[in-house]
Design a protein around this motif. Structure first.
Motif, PDB file in Angstrom:
ATOM      1  N   ARG A  11      45.998  33.666  40.941  1.00 59.01           N
ATOM      2  CA  ARG A  11      47.226  34.403  41.263  1.00 59.01           C
ATOM      3  C   ARG A  11      47.295  34.727  42.762  1.00 59.01           C
ATOM      4  NH1 ARG A  11      46.436  38.344  38.053  1.00 59.01           N
ATOM      5  NH2 ARG A  11      45.581  39.741  39.623  1.00 59.01           N
ATOM      6  N   ARG A  55      48.420  31.972  45.175  1.00 59.28           N
ATOM      7  CA  ARG A  55      49.855  31.693  45.137  1.00 59.28           C
ATOM      8  C   ARG A  55      50.174  30.187  45.081  1.00 59.28           C
ATOM      9  NH1 ARG A  55      51.887  32.393  49.499  1.00 59.28           N
ATOM     10  NH2 ARG A  55      50.078  32.859  50.800  1.00 59.28           N
ATOM     11  N   GLU A  57      50.210  36.025  33.438  1.00 59.42           N
ATOM     12  CA  GLU A  57      49.271  36.592  34.403  1.00 59.42           C
ATOM     13  C   GLU A  57      49.109  35.690  35.623  1.00 59.42           C
ATOM     14  OE1 GLU A  57      45.602  38.389  32.318  1.00 59.42           O
ATOM     15  OE2 GLU A  57      46.368  36.857  30.938  1.00 59.42           O
ATOM     16  N   LEU A  58      49.086  34.402  35.399  1.00 55.33           N
ATOM     17  CA  LEU A  58      48.900  33.451  36.495  1.00 55.33           C
ATOM     18  C   LEU A  58      50.109  33.433  37.418  1.00 55.33           C
ATOM     19  CD1 LEU A  58      47.369  30.533  34.393  1.00 55.33           C
ATOM     20  CD2 LEU A  58      46.151  31.873  36.118  1.00 55.33           C
ATOM     21  N   GLY A  59      51.306  33.447  36.825  1.00 58.77           N
ATOM     22  CA  GLY A  59      52.527  33.456  37.611  1.00 58.77           C
ATOM     23  C   GLY A  59      52.819  32.155  38.326  1.00 58.77           C
TER      24      GLY A  59
END
Length: 283
Positions: free
Chosen positions: A156, A159, A182-184
């Motif tokens: 995460r 990015r 959660e990872l996004g």
């Protein structure tokens, strides 16, 4: 809008070519929402067939690509055949080239020790603009809660726009779906042995072997003791599904598992052990 999926042996496969698949991944990244897609081969079709939870993961994916010649061949019995096989081990090059051009950050996760880093290095050499946001190789065991949390935080915080996961099928797909929010990351995919191919640890079949749909036979020849039994299970599943197609005749495949399963074979997966064999894809 992308065309409706072609359902083959329970898998909702997107009728996309390799260039169209790369464009679809770019669209996921541009949308910016956590998402994943799946490269599915005959082995993945087999494990999905006997696993309702995995079938739900398939339905929630942005799209599924046919990473297996048998799926493409079977699609020709449907009203909307798939244009071609889109192998994850080819698509990783397309996506890294595209990421380098677009400035998208890429994270490499999983594989044997050192292999993800070697693959990332080779891809950066090939595509100089490629931004490697991070590389992680967790141990081949269940992670503790603290280790899992640290790994997710590492990804995460890096990015990435694109996350390649090499945990094996279907472990990788399950892990991505479980931790997606959660990872996004806007584009996540399990890539199987692609890191090993890119790093040069495992040699892929020659292009002419791939073109005739016999890459699975090549792979058996490279490690018959390990891969032979796995491909035998896949072959048994392929036979069952092909017989079901012949009984049903040309046309769209039913969307429910009960309707799609050939008569008197509804419990075959659970009785023969076909539902959940160890990972070993039939390409």
């Amino acid at each position: 809008m992308r065309p409706s999926p072609t359902r083959v042996w329970g898998l909702p496969l997107a009728p996309l070519s390799r260039p169209e698949a790369a464009d679809a991944v770019a669209a996921l990244i541009d949308a910016g929402r956590p998402a994943y897609f799946i490269t599915a081969n005959a082995h993945y079709a087999m494990v999905s067939h006997g696993d309702p939870a995995l079938r739900a993961i398939n339905e929630e994916a942005a799209f599924l690509l046919a990473d297996g010649a048998p799926l493409v061949w079977a699609s020709r019995w449907r009203r909307a055949p798939l244009p071609e096989r889109v192998a994850g081990s080819d698509l990783i090059y397309d996506l890294c080239s595209q990421a380098a051009d677009r400035g998208d950050r890429v994270f490499f996760l999983g594989g044997p020790p050192g292999v993800a880093q070697a693959a990332a290095d080779r891809l950066q050499e090939r595509y100089p603009g490629l931004i490697v946001a991070g590389v992680a190789c967790p141990p081949f065991r269940a992670l503790s809660e603290a280790e899992e949390a640290a790994l997710i935080a590492q990804i995460r915080d890096a990015r990435p726009a694109l996350l390649f996961v090499a945990f094996g099928q279907p472990k990788g797909e399950r892990w991505i779906r479980e931790h997606l929010d959660e990872l996004g990351v806007p584009a996540c995919v399990q890539v199987g042995a692609s890191f090993e191919f890119v790093a040069g640890c495992v040699r892929r079949a020659p292009r002419w072997v791939q073109r005739i749909g016999m890459e699975w036979a090549w792979r058996i020849g490279t490690d018959p003791a390990r891969l032979g039994p796995r491909y035998a299970r896949n072959a048994a599943f392929l036979l069952r599904m092909a017989l079901g197609d012949l009984r049903r005749g040309p046309g769209p495949e039913p969307e429910t598992e009960a309707e799609a399963t050939p008569p008197r074979m509804a419990n075959a997966g659970s009785s023969t052990g076909l539902a959940a064999p160890p990972a070993g894809p039939l390409s």
